[in-house]
Design an enzyme around this catalytic site. Structure first.
Site, PDB file in Angstrom:
ATOM      1  N   LYS A 206      -7.108  -4.936  -2.968  1.00 47.63           N
ATOM      2  CA  LYS A 206      -7.911  -5.450  -1.862  1.00 47.63           C
ATOM      3  C   LYS A 206      -8.789  -4.341  -1.314  1.00 47.63           C
ATOM      4  O   LYS A 206      -8.510  -3.163  -1.524  1.00 47.63           O
ATOM      5  CB  LYS A 206      -6.998  -5.987  -0.760  1.00 47.63           C
ATOM      6  CG  LYS A 206      -6.104  -4.894  -0.206  1.00 47.63           C
ATOM      7  CD  LYS A 206      -5.078  -5.419   0.751  1.00 47.63           C
ATOM      8  CE  LYS A 206      -4.169  -4.316   1.225  1.00 47.63           C
ATOM      9  NZ  LYS A 206      -4.839  -3.196   1.885  1.00 47.63           N
TER      10      LYS A 206
ATOM     11  N   HIS B 103     -10.519   7.192   1.374  1.00 46.17           N
ATOM     12  CA  HIS B 103      -9.152   7.037   0.863  1.00 46.17           C
ATOM     13  C   HIS B 103      -9.090   5.928  -0.179  1.00 46.17           C
ATOM     14  O   HIS B 103      -9.934   5.028  -0.188  1.00 46.17           O
ATOM     15  CB  HIS B 103      -8.183   6.709   2.015  1.00 46.17           C
ATOM     16  CG  HIS B 103      -8.462   5.372   2.644  1.00 46.17           C
ATOM     17  ND1 HIS B 103      -9.448   5.187   3.575  1.00 46.17           N
ATOM     18  CD2 HIS B 103      -7.902   4.150   2.442  1.00 46.17           C
ATOM     19  CE1 HIS B 103      -9.478   3.908   3.942  1.00 46.17           C
ATOM     20  NE2 HIS B 103      -8.562   3.250   3.262  1.00 46.17           N
TER      21      HIS B 103
ATOM     22  N   CYS C 257      -2.171  -2.583   7.531  1.00 43.68           N
ATOM     23  CA  CYS C 257      -2.025  -3.537   6.423  1.00 43.68           C
ATOM     24  C   CYS C 257      -0.756  -4.367   6.512  1.00 43.68           C
ATOM     25  O   CYS C 257      -0.761  -5.543   6.156  1.00 43.68           O
ATOM     26  CB  CYS C 257      -2.135  -2.800   5.103  1.00 43.68           C
ATOM     27  SG  CYS C 257      -3.834  -2.190   4.881  1.00 43.68           S
TER      28      CYS C 257
ATOM     29  N   ASP D 201       0.788  -1.244   0.000  1.00 46.97           N
ATOM     30  CA  ASP D 201       0.000   0.000   0.000  1.00 46.97           C
ATOM     31  C   ASP D 201       0.819   1.293   0.000  1.00 46.97           C
ATOM     32  O   ASP D 201       0.480   2.240   0.720  1.00 46.97           O
ATOM     33  CB  ASP D 201      -0.953   0.006   1.204  1.00 46.97           C
ATOM     34  CG  ASP D 201      -2.002  -1.101   1.134  1.00 46.97           C
ATOM     35  OD1 ASP D 201      -1.940  -1.917   0.206  1.00 46.97           O
ATOM     36  OD2 ASP D 201      -2.874  -1.139   2.027  1.00 46.97           O
TER      37      ASP D 201
ATOM     38  N   ASP E 236      -4.532  -0.795  -1.773  1.00 49.30           N
ATOM     39  CA  ASP E 236      -5.830  -0.603  -1.141  1.00 49.30           C
ATOM     40  C   ASP E 236      -6.739  -0.003  -2.221  1.00 49.30           C
ATOM     41  O   ASP E 236      -6.348   0.965  -2.888  1.00 49.30           O
ATOM     42  CB  ASP E 236      -5.627   0.366   0.039  1.00 49.30           C
ATOM     43  CG  ASP E 236      -6.578   0.146   1.191  1.00 49.30           C
ATOM     44  OD1 ASP E 236      -6.899  -1.022   1.507  1.00 49.30           O
ATOM     45  OD2 ASP E 236      -6.997   1.153   1.808  1.00 49.30           O
TER      46      ASP E 236
ATOM     47  N   HIS F 140     -17.363   3.211   0.614  1.00 50.70           N
ATOM     48  CA  HIS F 140     -16.926   1.973   1.296  1.00 50.70           C
ATOM     49  C   HIS F 140     -17.265   1.994   2.783  1.00 50.70           C
ATOM     50  O   HIS F 140     -17.255   3.058   3.423  1.00 50.70           O
ATOM     51  CB  HIS F 140     -15.401   1.811   1.116  1.00 50.70           C
ATOM     52  CG  HIS F 140     -14.878   0.489   1.557  1.00 50.70           C
ATOM     53  ND1 HIS F 140     -14.099   0.338   2.690  1.00 50.70           N
ATOM     54  CD2 HIS F 140     -15.036  -0.749   1.038  1.00 50.70           C
ATOM     55  CE1 HIS F 140     -13.784  -0.950   2.827  1.00 50.70           C
ATOM     56  NE2 HIS F 140     -14.342  -1.625   1.839  1.00 50.70           N
TER      57      HIS F 140
ATOM     58  N   HIS G  56     -10.661   0.827  -2.763  1.00 48.19           N
ATOM     59  CA  HIS G  56     -12.040   0.858  -2.274  1.00 48.19           C
ATOM     60  C   HIS G  56     -13.003   1.500  -3.273  1.00 48.19           C
ATOM     61  O   HIS G  56     -12.656   2.499  -3.915  1.00 48.19           O
ATOM     62  CB  HIS G  56     -12.121   1.675  -0.982  1.00 48.19           C
ATOM     63  CG  HIS G  56     -11.268   1.157   0.134  1.00 48.19           C
ATOM     64  ND1 HIS G  56     -11.319  -0.145   0.579  1.00 48.19           N
ATOM     65  CD2 HIS G  56     -10.351   1.777   0.935  1.00 48.19           C
ATOM     66  CE1 HIS G  56     -10.475  -0.302   1.587  1.00 48.19           C
ATOM     67  NE2 HIS G  56      -9.867   0.848   1.816  1.00 48.19           N
TER      68      HIS G  56
HETATM   69  C1  VGL Z   1      -4.665   0.925   5.586  1.00 47.03           C
HETATM   70  C2  VGL Z   1      -6.171   1.951   6.951  1.00 47.03           C
HETATM   71  C3  VGL Z   1      -7.161   1.821   6.003  1.00 47.03           C
HETATM   72  C4  VGL Z   1      -3.257   0.457   5.386  1.00 47.03           C
HETATM   73  C5  VGL Z   1      -5.632   0.770   4.613  1.00 47.03           C
HETATM   74  O1  VGL Z   1      -2.819   0.325   4.224  1.00 47.03           O
HETATM   75  O2  VGL Z   1      -2.572   0.219   6.403  1.00 47.03           O
HETATM   76  N1  VGL Z   1      -4.944   1.498   6.751  1.00 47.03           N
HETATM   77  N2  VGL Z   1      -6.882   1.227   4.841  1.00 47.03           N
HETATM   78 ZN    ZN Z   2      -8.335   1.205   3.298  1.00 48.51          ZN
END
Ligand code: VGL
Ligand code: ZN
Length: 206
Positions: free
Chosen positions: A110, A85, A155, A12, A50, A56, A52
């Site tokens: 994901k 995000h 993550c 990510d 990430d 979401h 979404h």
């Molecule tokens: C993440 C919060 C929400 C991450 C992803 O990549 O750690 N954290 N979505």
């Molecule tokens: Zn996320």
């Protein structure tokens, strides 16, 4: 150069998680040159994103009256609420421009199911819907998974814990990660990783 039974999972490293982004991780940009350098030592690299849909379930904006970083109970357990995000196809969801890993073999996305979050690259937050990554790594003969990226306490740690669950020797390269650290989440994630036998190293130990 690591052997063909190891993989580096680059988690990510996307614009929204960098300073200026919607869910900025402090100092998130600082890891990029190091991650590029680490990746050059790996034959096998995969990248996660990430990803979404708008609206979401993990977004505070989807829950009237709620604010980012509050925790609510969803059908699969507690969920931290986030600012909007990494919405599919947006600049915020794009991989960071400075990421330079042309030999990466797979980009796995994901968090694309509207009603389930997914920190881990292996299972969604319901702990049972697979992303397919386990099968990919098994078929590739991977035995050791190294993890870097954002964010250590979400993550990265959830991915590392699931890698352990599947029997991979699992190593988090700590200087290749940065944390969000909300409500003591970094200490909690570190304790969980230690308890599960996830190894934590610094990149010079590679
Ligand atoms: C993440 C919060 C929400 C991450 C992803 O990549 O750690 N954290 N979505
Ligand atoms: Zn996320």
């Amino acid at each position: 150069m690591t052997d063909s039974s190891s993989v580096l999972i680059v988690t990510d490293i996307q614009n929204d998680f960098l300073p200026g982004g919607a869910l900025a991780v402090a100092d998130g940009h600082a890891i990029i040159p190091l991650v590029n350098e680490i990746a050059r030592k790996f034959r096998n690299v995969i990248i996660t994103q990430d990803w979404h849909p708008a609206g979401h379930i993990s977004f505070a904006s989807s829950h009237p009256g709620r604010n980012p970083f509050e925790v609510i109970d969803l059908r699969y357990g507690p969920q931290v609420l986030w600012p909007d995000h990494c919405i599919q196809g947006t600049f915020g969801a794009a991989l960071a421009e400075g990421l330079d890993i042309p030999h990466a073999q797979l980009v796995i996305r994901k968090g694309y199911h509207a009603h389930t979050d997914s920190y881990s690259s292996f299972f969604e937050a319901d702990r049972k819907t697979p992303t397919g990554l386990t099968g990919y790594l098994f078929e590739r003969g991977i035995e050791t998974a190294y993890v870097v990226g954002l964010a250590t306490d979400f993550c990265v740690s959830w991915t590392a814990l699931d890698a352990r669950t599947h029997g991979f020797d699992t190593v988090v390269i700590e200087d290749g990660c940065r944390a969000i650290d909300t409500n003591n989440s970094l200490a909690a994630a570190t304790a969980q990783m230690d308890a599960a036998g996830v190894r934590r190293i610094l990149s010079h130990q590679l």
